[in-house]
Design a protein around this motif. Structure first.
Motif, PDB file in Angstrom:
ATOM      1  N   ALA A   4      17.413  17.623 -19.656  1.00 36.47           N
ATOM      2  CA  ALA A   4      16.016  17.182 -19.735  1.00 36.47           C
ATOM      3  C   ALA A   4      15.193  18.203 -20.514  1.00 36.47           C
ATOM      4  CB  ALA A   4      15.433  16.998 -18.331  1.00 36.47           C
ATOM      5  N   VAL A   5      14.198  17.715 -21.215  1.00 32.16           N
ATOM      6  CA  VAL A   5      13.325  18.568 -22.012  1.00 32.16           C
ATOM      7  C   VAL A   5      12.173  19.049 -21.136  1.00 32.16           C
ATOM      8  CG1 VAL A   5      11.785  18.613 -24.018  1.00 32.16           C
ATOM      9  CG2 VAL A   5      13.918  17.311 -24.106  1.00 32.16           C
ATOM     10  N   PRO A   6      11.920  20.366 -21.098  1.00 35.26           N
ATOM     11  CA  PRO A   6      10.792  20.865 -20.306  1.00 35.26           C
ATOM     12  C   PRO A   6       9.475  20.313 -20.840  1.00 35.26           C
ATOM     13  CG  PRO A   6      12.169  22.682 -21.101  1.00 35.26           C
ATOM     14  CD  PRO A   6      12.639  21.437 -21.775  1.00 35.26           C
ATOM     15  N   GLY A   7       8.512  20.156 -19.953  1.00 33.54           N
ATOM     16  CA  GLY A   7       7.196  19.711 -20.399  1.00 33.54           C
ATOM     17  C   GLY A   7       6.482  18.854 -19.382  1.00 33.54           C
ATOM     18  N   GLU A   8       5.429  18.212 -19.865  1.00 31.84           N
ATOM     19  CA  GLU A   8       4.565  17.371 -19.033  1.00 31.84           C
ATOM     20  C   GLU A   8       5.134  15.952 -18.973  1.00 31.84           C
ATOM     21  OE1 GLU A   8       1.915  18.857 -17.521  1.00 31.84           O
ATOM     22  OE2 GLU A   8       2.665  20.668 -18.489  1.00 31.84           O
ATOM     23  N   TYR A   9       5.187  15.417 -17.763  1.00 29.83           N
ATOM     24  CA  TYR A   9       5.712  14.075 -17.520  1.00 29.83           C
ATOM     25  C   TYR A   9       4.757  13.302 -16.626  1.00 29.83           C
ATOM     26  CZ  TYR A   9      10.300  15.345 -19.441  1.00 29.83           C
ATOM     27  OH  TYR A   9      11.322  15.719 -20.266  1.00 29.83           O
ATOM     28  N   HIS A  10       4.917  11.978 -16.633  1.00 28.41           N
ATOM     29  CA  HIS A  10       4.227  11.096 -15.693  1.00 28.41           C
ATOM     30  C   HIS A  10       5.253  10.485 -14.758  1.00 28.41           C
ATOM     31  CE1 HIS A  10       0.536  10.597 -18.316  1.00 28.41           C
ATOM     32  NE2 HIS A  10       0.062  10.889 -17.130  1.00 28.41           N
ATOM     33  N   ILE A  57       5.921  20.000  -9.503  1.00 26.05           N
ATOM     34  CA  ILE A  57       6.828  20.687 -10.420  1.00 26.05           C
ATOM     35  C   ILE A  57       8.263  20.307 -10.066  1.00 26.05           C
ATOM     36  CG2 ILE A  57       7.715  22.936 -11.176  1.00 26.05           C
ATOM     37  CD1 ILE A  57       4.941  24.092 -10.530  1.00 26.05           C
ATOM     38  N   GLY A  58       9.035  19.984 -11.105  1.00 23.15           N
ATOM     39  CA  GLY A  58      10.449  19.719 -10.941  1.00 23.15           C
ATOM     40  C   GLY A  58      11.228  20.671 -11.824  1.00 23.15           C
ATOM     41  N   TYR A  59      12.406  21.042 -11.379  1.00 24.73           N
ATOM     42  CA  TYR A  59      13.225  21.987 -12.136  1.00 24.73           C
ATOM     43  C   TYR A  59      14.419  21.276 -12.743  1.00 24.73           C
ATOM     44  CZ  TYR A  59      10.250  25.542 -10.194  1.00 24.73           C
ATOM     45  OH  TYR A  59       9.150  26.291  -9.868  1.00 24.73           O
ATOM     46  N   ILE A  60      14.603  21.505 -14.022  1.00 21.93           N
ATOM     47  CA  ILE A  60      15.687  20.887 -14.776  1.00 21.93           C
ATOM     48  C   ILE A  60      17.030  21.338 -14.196  1.00 21.93           C
ATOM     49  CG2 ILE A  60      16.767  20.824 -17.069  1.00 21.93           C
ATOM     50  CD1 ILE A  60      13.841  21.063 -18.162  1.00 21.93           C
ATOM     51  N   GLY A  61      17.936  20.369 -14.005  1.00 18.90           N
ATOM     52  CA  GLY A  61      19.238  20.654 -13.415  1.00 18.90           C
ATOM     53  C   GLY A  61      19.209  20.682 -11.903  1.00 18.90           C
ATOM     54  N   ASP A  62      18.069  20.407 -11.315  1.00 18.84           N
ATOM     55  CA  ASP A  62      17.913  20.401  -9.854  1.00 18.84           C
ATOM     56  C   ASP A  62      17.410  19.007  -9.461  1.00 18.84           C
ATOM     57  OD1 ASP A  62      17.829  21.303  -7.241  1.00 18.84           O
ATOM     58  OD2 ASP A  62      16.525  23.016  -7.653  1.00 18.84           O
ATOM     59  N   ASP A  63      16.846  18.892  -8.268  1.00 15.15           N
ATOM     60  CA  ASP A  63      16.290  17.599  -7.886  1.00 15.15           C
ATOM     61  C   ASP A  63      14.794  17.733  -7.630  1.00 15.15           C
ATOM     62  OD1 ASP A  63      15.884  18.423  -5.141  1.00 15.15           O
ATOM     63  OD2 ASP A  63      17.977  17.967  -4.750  1.00 15.15           O
ATOM     64  N   VAL A  76       3.633  15.312 -13.427  1.00 13.28           N
ATOM     65  CA  VAL A  76       4.736  16.199 -13.034  1.00 13.28           C
ATOM     66  C   VAL A  76       5.063  17.111 -14.213  1.00 13.28           C
ATOM     67  CG1 VAL A  76       7.148  16.314 -12.302  1.00 13.28           C
ATOM     68  CG2 VAL A  76       5.745  14.403 -11.566  1.00 13.28           C
ATOM     69  N   GLU A  77       5.347  18.348 -13.914  1.00 13.15           N
ATOM     70  CA  GLU A  77       5.798  19.273 -14.942  1.00 13.15           C
ATOM     71  C   GLU A  77       7.251  19.600 -14.679  1.00 13.15           C
ATOM     72  OE1 GLU A  77       4.807  23.620 -16.933  1.00 13.15           O
ATOM     73  OE2 GLU A  77       3.647  22.944 -15.199  1.00 13.15           O
ATOM     74  N   LEU A  78       8.084  19.411 -15.698  1.00 19.23           N
ATOM     75  CA  LEU A  78       9.492  19.801 -15.580  1.00 19.23           C
ATOM     76  C   LEU A  78       9.661  21.153 -16.241  1.00 19.23           C
ATOM     77  CD1 LEU A  78      11.493  16.515 -16.298  1.00 19.23           C
ATOM     78  CD2 LEU A  78      10.668  17.433 -14.118  1.00 19.23           C
ATOM     79  N   LYS A  79      10.264  22.066 -15.498  1.00 15.12           N
ATOM     80  CA  LYS A  79      10.436  23.437 -15.956  1.00 15.12           C
ATOM     81  C   LYS A  79      11.898  23.825 -15.909  1.00 15.12           C
ATOM     82  CE  LYS A  79       6.046  25.374 -14.292  1.00 15.12           C
ATOM     83  NZ  LYS A  79       5.477  26.477 -13.491  1.00 15.12           N
ATOM     84  N   VAL A  80      12.209  24.848 -16.678  1.00 11.15           N
ATOM     85  CA  VAL A  80      13.532  25.477 -16.616  1.00 11.15           C
ATOM     86  C   VAL A  80      13.504  26.435 -15.435  1.00 11.15           C
ATOM     87  CG1 VAL A  80      15.176  26.964 -17.801  1.00 11.15           C
ATOM     88  CG2 VAL A  80      13.863  25.270 -19.102  1.00 11.15           C
ATOM     89  N   GLN A  81      14.498  26.320 -14.586  1.00 13.47           N
ATOM     90  CA  GLN A  81      14.557  27.182 -13.419  1.00 13.47           C
ATOM     91  C   GLN A  81      15.022  28.565 -13.837  1.00 13.47           C
ATOM     92  OE1 GLN A  81      16.509  25.300 -10.190  1.00 13.47           O
ATOM     93  NE2 GLN A  81      16.042  26.905  -8.755  1.00 13.47           N
ATOM     94  N   VAL A 111       0.857  -1.183   0.000  1.00 14.83           N
ATOM     95  CA  VAL A 111       0.000   0.000   0.000  1.00 14.83           C
ATOM     96  C   VAL A 111       0.892   1.232   0.000  1.00 14.83           C
ATOM     97  CG1 VAL A 111      -1.731   1.289   1.302  1.00 14.83           C
ATOM     98  CG2 VAL A 111      -1.836  -1.218   1.249  1.00 14.83           C
ATOM     99  N   ILE A 112       0.593   2.165  -0.910  1.00 15.80           N
ATOM    100  CA  ILE A 112       1.334   3.422  -1.014  1.00 15.80           C
ATOM    101  C   ILE A 112       0.352   4.543  -0.712  1.00 15.80           C
ATOM    102  CG2 ILE A 112       2.677   4.939  -2.522  1.00 15.80           C
ATOM    103  CD1 ILE A 112       3.142   2.401  -4.317  1.00 15.80           C
ATOM    104  N   SER A 113       0.695   5.404   0.226  1.00 16.69           N
ATOM    105  CA  SER A 113      -0.204   6.508   0.566  1.00 16.69           C
ATOM    106  C   SER A 113       0.593   7.788   0.783  1.00 16.69           C
ATOM    107  CB  SER A 113      -1.014   6.175   1.822  1.00 16.69           C
ATOM    108  OG  SER A 113      -0.157   5.968   2.923  1.00 16.69           O
ATOM    109  N   GLY A 114      -0.130   8.906   0.738  1.00 22.09           N
ATOM    110  CA  GLY A 114       0.475  10.206   1.035  1.00 22.09           C
ATOM    111  C   GLY A 114       1.556  10.631   0.066  1.00 22.09           C
ATOM    112  N   LEU A 115       1.420  10.285  -1.210  1.00 25.25           N
ATOM    113  CA  LEU A 115       2.450  10.636  -2.187  1.00 25.25           C
ATOM    114  C   LEU A 115       2.562  12.149  -2.340  1.00 25.25           C
ATOM    115  CD1 LEU A 115       4.509   9.847  -4.383  1.00 25.25           C
ATOM    116  CD2 LEU A 115       2.586   9.727  -5.987  1.00 25.25           C
ATOM    117  N   GLU A 116       3.778  12.653  -2.192  1.00 23.67           N
ATOM    118  CA  GLU A 116       4.094  14.066  -2.419  1.00 23.67           C
ATOM    119  C   GLU A 116       5.152  14.130  -3.500  1.00 23.67           C
ATOM    120  OE1 GLU A 116       5.452  16.159   1.019  1.00 23.67           O
ATOM    121  OE2 GLU A 116       3.780  15.480   2.256  1.00 23.67           O
ATOM    122  N   VAL A 117       4.928  15.010  -4.479  1.00 30.10           N
ATOM    123  CA  VAL A 117       5.881  15.179  -5.572  1.00 30.10           C
ATOM    124  C   VAL A 117       6.169  16.667  -5.728  1.00 30.10           C
ATOM    125  CG1 VAL A 117       6.306  14.829  -8.025  1.00 30.10           C
ATOM    126  CG2 VAL A 117       5.026  13.113  -6.740  1.00 30.10           C
ATOM    127  N   GLY A 118       7.429  17.044  -5.629  1.00 31.94           N
ATOM    128  CA  GLY A 118       7.825  18.444  -5.750  1.00 31.94           C
ATOM    129  C   GLY A 118       7.753  19.167  -4.423  1.00 31.94           C
TER     130      GLY A 118
END
Length: 141
Positions: A106-112, A45-51, A131-136, A32-39
């Motif tokens: 990484a290419v900016p855009g929409e990701y899963h 949102i994730g930033y390219i060149g970061d974590d 997840v959306e990857l953006k240029v910082q 069971v996986i619960s409480g997923l947090e992303v970004g």
């Protein structure tokens, strides 16, 4: 032993074998996986060149074998990022708290994002998140 006694002995043994072989095997439930947090602050949102921050609570009755995170582009442009964690292997409960490096190319855009937990019995559970990857953007001084 009489024929009647032999008959009842064979009947008892046969009945015992039938009922013992029909017992339900213990089946472990899937992780069971619960409480997923992303970004940061669960911004998705994730930033390219970061974590990218990822956190989740995991319960695996069959004990955790591995945790896999896959991030792939939604539209086809960009690279797939896959990370496998085994540091929680053998645990029944775990808090996954990781920071996944997003490559500078990484290419900016929409990701899963797919988070899959597999237990030692081979059962697995996957949760997905957008997840959306953006240029910082650099801050002005």
């Amino acid at each position: 032993m009489t024929k009647k006694g032999l008959f009842f002995t064979v009947l008892a043994l046969t009945t015992g074998l039938l009922f013992s072989s029909c017992e339900k095997e213990d089946v472990l439930s899937k992780p069971v996986i619960s409480g997923l947090e992303v970004g940061l602050n669960n911004s998705k949102i994730g930033y390219i060149g970061d974590d990218l921050h990822i956190e989740a609570e995991i319960v695996a009755e069959g004990l955790i074998d591995k945790i896999e995170v896959e991030i792939h582009p939604e539209g086809g442009d960009g690279k797939e990022i896959t990370v496998i964690y085994t540091k929680h292997a053998g645990s029944r409960n775990a808090t996954l708290h990781e920071h996944i490096d997003i490559p500078a190319d990484a290419v900016p855009g929409e990701y899963h994002l797919h988070l899959t937990v597999t237990d030692k019995a081979g059962n697995s559970t996957t949760v997905e998140e957008h997840v959306e990857l953006k240029v910082q953007v650099a801050e002005a001084l």
